[in-house]
Design a protein around this motif. Structure first.
Motif, mmCIF file in Angstrom:
data_model
loop_
_atom_site.group_PDB
_atom_site.id
_atom_site.type_symbol
_atom_site.label_atom_id
_atom_site.label_comp_id
_atom_site.label_asym_id
_atom_site.label_seq_id
_atom_site.Cartn_x
_atom_site.Cartn_y
_atom_site.Cartn_z
ATOM 1 N N ALA A 55 15.147 -3.186 -10.524
ATOM 2 C CA ALA A 55 15.368 -2.101 -10.215
ATOM 3 C C ALA A 55 14.076 -1.506 -9.913
ATOM 4 O O ALA A 55 13.049 -1.835 -10.177
ATOM 5 C CB ALA A 55 16.103 -1.091 -11.215
ATOM 6 N N THR A 56 14.214 -0.156 -8.882
ATOM 7 C CA THR A 56 13.255 0.743 -8.599
ATOM 8 C C THR A 56 13.349 1.877 -9.232
ATOM 9 O O THR A 56 14.205 2.477 -8.591
ATOM 10 C CB THR A 56 12.516 0.608 -7.107
ATOM 11 N N GLU A 57 12.631 2.512 -10.074
ATOM 12 C CA GLU A 57 13.092 3.704 -10.841
ATOM 13 C C GLU A 57 14.200 3.819 -11.329
ATOM 14 O O GLU A 57 15.016 4.923 -10.858
ATOM 15 C CB GLU A 57 12.388 4.721 -9.748
ATOM 16 N N ASN A 58 14.975 2.758 -11.900
ATOM 17 C CA ASN A 58 16.143 2.693 -12.393
ATOM 18 C C ASN A 58 17.359 2.646 -11.363
ATOM 19 O O ASN A 58 18.463 2.662 -11.786
ATOM 20 C CB ASN A 58 16.395 3.752 -13.498
ATOM 21 N N ILE A 59 16.940 2.342 -10.100
ATOM 22 C CA ILE A 59 18.136 2.098 -8.979
ATOM 23 C C ILE A 59 18.032 0.868 -8.741
ATOM 24 O O ILE A 59 16.720 0.227 -8.313
ATOM 25 C CB ILE A 59 17.773 3.127 -7.787
ATOM 26 N N GLU B 134 3.408 1.984 -10.295
ATOM 27 C CA GLU B 134 2.691 2.516 -11.362
ATOM 28 C C GLU B 134 2.734 1.868 -12.580
ATOM 29 O O GLU B 134 1.834 1.591 -13.299
ATOM 30 C CB GLU B 134 3.306 3.951 -11.447
ATOM 31 N N SER B 135 3.992 1.334 -12.924
ATOM 32 C CA SER B 135 4.115 0.423 -14.185
ATOM 33 C C SER B 135 5.328 -0.459 -13.995
ATOM 34 O O SER B 135 6.303 -0.018 -13.151
ATOM 35 C CB SER B 135 4.068 1.287 -15.505
ATOM 36 N N ILE B 136 5.489 -1.134 -14.654
ATOM 37 C CA ILE B 136 6.856 -2.014 -14.919
ATOM 38 C C ILE B 136 7.321 -2.146 -16.404
ATOM 39 O O ILE B 136 6.655 -2.502 -17.360
ATOM 40 C CB ILE B 136 6.413 -3.490 -14.372
ATOM 41 N N GLN B 137 8.614 -1.826 -16.221
ATOM 42 C CA GLN B 137 9.149 -2.207 -17.821
ATOM 43 C C GLN B 137 10.095 -3.292 -17.664
ATOM 44 O O GLN B 137 10.920 -3.272 -16.936
ATOM 45 C CB GLN B 137 10.123 -0.895 -18.137
ATOM 46 N N ASN C 122 12.197 -2.980 -14.392
ATOM 47 C CA ASN C 122 12.199 -1.658 -13.480
ATOM 48 C C ASN C 122 10.916 -1.303 -13.372
ATOM 49 O O ASN C 122 9.915 -1.273 -13.942
ATOM 50 C CB ASN C 122 12.827 -0.777 -14.407
ATOM 51 N N ALA C 123 10.617 -1.043 -12.002
ATOM 52 C CA ALA C 123 9.370 -0.769 -11.207
ATOM 53 C C ALA C 123 9.153 0.699 -11.190
ATOM 54 O O ALA C 123 10.102 1.415 -10.374
ATOM 55 C CB ALA C 123 8.983 -1.685 -10.172
ATOM 56 N N ILE D 269 16.986 4.912 2.076
ATOM 57 C CA ILE D 269 16.810 6.537 1.563
ATOM 58 C C ILE D 269 17.335 6.615 0.114
ATOM 59 O O ILE D 269 18.529 6.126 -0.049
ATOM 60 C CB ILE D 269 17.221 7.450 2.488
ATOM 61 N N SER D 270 16.470 7.217 -0.742
ATOM 62 C CA SER D 270 16.989 7.405 -2.135
ATOM 63 C C SER D 270 16.671 8.667 -2.516
ATOM 64 O O SER D 270 15.579 9.214 -2.116
ATOM 65 C CB SER D 270 16.746 6.368 -2.971
ATOM 66 N N THR D 271 17.412 9.299 -3.413
ATOM 67 C CA THR D 271 17.188 10.584 -4.043
ATOM 68 C C THR D 271 17.423 10.593 -5.559
ATOM 69 O O THR D 271 18.354 9.782 -5.961
ATOM 70 C CB THR D 271 17.672 11.687 -3.505
ATOM 71 N N LYS D 272 16.606 11.379 -6.392
ATOM 72 C CA LYS D 272 16.957 11.571 -7.945
ATOM 73 C C LYS D 272 16.901 12.878 -8.080
ATOM 74 O O LYS D 272 15.986 13.688 -7.728
ATOM 75 C CB LYS D 272 15.934 10.661 -8.713
#
Length: 748
Positions: free
Chosen positions: A175-179, A200-203, A223-224, A350-353
């Motif tokens: 995922a990228t930022e939980n997406i 920035e970081s990877i979990q 997750n990145a 395109i993505s949004t949070k």
């Protein structure tokens, strides 16, 4: 009678004084004390709270077990008051944060951080770790991490694939930022579409992940987190050049638009047009490629009202060409003049949070995520043609709150996923058009209990209705128990289910003369059934001091048990067969890892991994091919003390891979038969970084310094249109040693 009358008069007052307290919160000001309206007042560890009125006054419920009163307000120092006499009015002065004395904290950030507190077995790879290998994309970001295996997918595309717990990336939710972002059509090459400097970081979470992110993860989740316009440098430039003639340029431009809006423009370009044939087999050792990758981010933050939002726009154009040295796409494409391949990919996204945190009740949060992407790949491999277009929509709404007090947290929500696949093949023995639509609606509930001491558990369940997979339930469970100081024992189990995109996930098979067969016909996806697996895990983390230096040791054991799996069978060297599992398939993974700060600024990380991964093939129960049973890993990192804002960094990574089983080649003529197993492989990477100041640094490094190479990665390379041509037997480096240098420049 007189005493009874007094009791009757004062009894209501006494009762009231035990149930309520009241008071006034004021701003600490040298001139006068003004009432502070809107300040949060609540009892510690409860949901009982209120806010002060326009005069700064409040009244709040009270019980004997309530002792600590929390008072907070944006821009002021949060205070905790001990209430021993609830009958007294509370008058308190809050100090602004600007009046607080400056505090300087000095600490050394760990490049990879493990948690002793979370229920899930998650560790975070920070930007410091990512810089150790000058990684150019996400696929190359795991070279210094023992939990993720990085291998080449085939001998012609140069694509690197990752494995976790011995399973390929399709079994990992990336995922990228939980997406969820690397899935479907992007599964084979998607990791190369996220530039390393954007991360920035990877979990990394081992085992069954959270139900919040879907039902597909089986081996784990990656997750990145991307850099953010508010916190990233105003200007960042990374220029990279390698001895292989690979060049890369990354540029970040961030600016403040208003008090609440920030935006960033991130540009990435890489190119490689050199021709290398170190092993003289007539094929390029690495593909020629050109990639342009653009992202525009918008970040909105309103801390007073509790709103935060991100909007991301992305565009990617990626072009690869590989094959024989004399291949010319203009004249030789899809002919037998020379064997060649081109892979052209365009992707729009395109993505949004959107998130809201109730400022008065900070444990109540609402989050909404939405992403749409269009992914189009046109490609050919010799005479085989493969095109795929995928349109995807993902939406997810999450509500967070607590039950009773902050020890009991819940997450619940709904999600909807839509995928439309349109695939075209021109290969022998298969139909040319495959088109399908997948839709799923799901709801999830996750409960977390943390006794703030030695026990933390997360239990989740989700129910999904999918037009091809049916209606099903996915449970997930994680627990952490701390029996003694600096320890964490974790246990987990969970179920995963997914549809296998057999062509997109196995594109390396097109670069061979194998006949592709799908042996089942009754399933909903290419005639096949969905994949289902359970994952069970145990982990033990222990921190300790050795010669007065910090150290920790981790032991992990995970088992993945497939109830159904799409078997990708290479055991006949003339064929690739896909069929539903009829028997057992499992992956046992054991890892022991030691991290030790040997002396100041010098860290050592070592790990040993053991895999036992077997599948019931039509020819029998066998170990999965090209997976080493044993692996040893070591990483050493040293930094000199900082002087005049500058210092040196040294980093070395050693990898040893044990023997790997080749899929059977006994049906080939003896000339094209391989041994049963590969030799062992040892590689060494190193990098030196000179930091001149906070703004400027240069780095110099080498990959595979010992120049280890697989001599003949392509079977029958001299006759690429013959029946024995095969590029799928890759177990080690092809190109040999490679050196690189680069610089980073940034303005905060």
């Amino acid at each position: 009678m007189k005493n009874i009358l007094y009791i009757l008069i004062w009894f209501p007052v006494l009762i009231f004084s035990q149930e309520k307290i009241s008071g006034m919160i004021m701003e600490a000001n040298n001139n006068q004390h003004l009432g502070l309206p809107g300040a949060n007042v609540y009892w510690l560890g409860t949901t009982v709270g209120t806010t002060t009125d326009i005069d700064g006054k409040f009244t709040l419920s009270y019980k004997n077990e309530y002792e600590k009163l929390i008072i907070s307000y944006v821009g002021f120092k949060t205070d905790t008051l001990t209430i021993s006499d609830p009958s007294k009015m509370v008058h308190h002065l809050l100090k602004t944060t600007s009046e607080l004395n400056e505090v300087t904290l000095t600490s050394r950030k760990q490049a990879t951080a493990k948690s002793y507190l979370q229920a899930q077995n998650t560790f975070t790879v920070t930007s410091d770790e990512l810089l150790k290998a000058a990684c150019c994309n996400l696929a190359e970001s795991f070279e210094t991490n023992p939990s993720i295996d990085v291998n080449f997918a085939d001998a012609v595309t140069g694509t690197k694939q990752i494995k976790m717990l011995g399973l390929n990336s399709p079994y990992i939710l990336i995922a990228t930022e939980n997406i969820p972002s690397i899935r479907g059509a992007s599964q084979a090459f998607g990791l190369t579409f996220i530039p390393g400097t954007w991360v920035e970081s990877i979990q990394i979470t081992k085992g069954a992940g959270s139900v919040v992110n879907g039902y597909e993860s089986i081996a784990g989740q990656i997750n990145a987190e991307l850099v953010k316009p508010l916190t990233d440098n105003k200007l960042f430039v990374n220029l990279y050049g390698a001895s292989s003639e690979r060049l890369e340029l990354n540029t970040h431009l961030n600016t403040k638009v208003s008090d609440k809006w920030h935006t960033g423009l991130y540009l990435h370009g890489n190119t490689h047009n050199g021709e290398h044939d170190v092993n003289d087999d007539g094929f390029l050792d690495m593909p020629k490629f050109n990639q342009i990758n653009i992202m525009n981010r918008w970040q909105y933050i309103d801390t007073e009202k509790g709103f935060v939002s991100f909007i991301n726009l992305k565009f990617l154009n990626d072009e690869k060409q590989t094959g024989q040295l004399n291949f010319n796409p203009k004249t030789d494409k899809l002919t037998t003049n020379a064997w060649g391949s081109e892979i052209l990919t365009k992707r729009y996204e395109i993505s949004t949070k959107f998130g809201y945190v109730n400022p008065e009740v900070p444990w109540q949060k609402i989050g909404v995520q939405a992403a749409f992407s269009n992914h189009k790949q046109e490609s050919y491999f010799g005479l085989n043609q493969y095109n795929i277009t995928q349109n995807s929509l993902y939406t997810n709404a999450i509500y967070n709150t607590i039950i009773s007090d902050s020890r009991h947290k819940i997450k619940t929500g709904l999600d909807f996923t839509y995928d439309h696949y349109d695939e075209f093949l021109d290969v022998p023995n298969l139909a040319s058009d495959y088109e399908r639509t997948e839709r799923s609606v799901g709801s999830f509930f996750e409960y977390n209990f943390d006794n703030l001491n030695n026990l933390n558990l997360t239990a989740g369940i989700r129910a999904d209705t999918h037009n091809l997979l049916g209606t099903f339930v996915t449970p997930r469970f994680h627990m952490r128990y701390t029996p003694w100081e600096k320890s964490a024992i974790r246990a987990s189990f969970g179920r995963g289910k997914r549809s296998a995109n057999i062509f997109a996930e196995n594109q390396n098979m097109f670069a061979s003369s194998r006949t592709i067969n799908i042996l089942n016909t009754t399933g909903n996806i290419y005639g096949l059934d969905p994949e289902i697996a359970w994952n069970y895990g145990l982990s033990y983390l222990q921190g300790f001091n050795l010669f007065n230096r910090k150290a920790d040791i981790t032991l992990d054991y995970y088992k993945t048990d497939f109830k159904n799996k799409i078997v990708v069978d290479y055991e006949n060297p003339q064929e690739v067969n896909f069929y539903n599992l009829d028997g057992v398939s499992y992956a046992n993974s054991f890892q022991i890892e030691l991290n030790y700060n040997v002396f100041e600024h010098f860290d050592l990380r070592t790990a040993y991994k053991y895999y036992d991964i077997k599948t019931q093939y039509n020819s029998g129960k066998l170990s999965n091919p090209l997976i080493p049973k044993h692996r040893f890993f070591a990483n050493a990192a040293y930094e000199t003390p900082i002087k005049n804002n500058g210092h040196w960094k040294f980093d070395t990574t050693f990898n040893w891979l044990g023997e790997q089983r080749f899929s059977s080649t006994l049906a080939n003529p003896s000339t094209y038969q391989l041994s049963e197993k590969t030799p062992t492989v040892t590689t060494l990477n190193a990098q030196v970084t000179k930091v001149f100041s906070e703004k400027f640094e240069v780095y110099l490094g080498g990959e595979n310094i010992t120049n280890v190479r697989q001599d003949n990665p392509i079977l029958d390379a001299k006759n690429p249109f013959g029946s024995n041509f095969d590029t799928t037997f890759v177990y080690g480096p092809i190109f040999g040693s490679m050196y690189y240098a680069g610089l980073r420049f940034k303005i905060n």
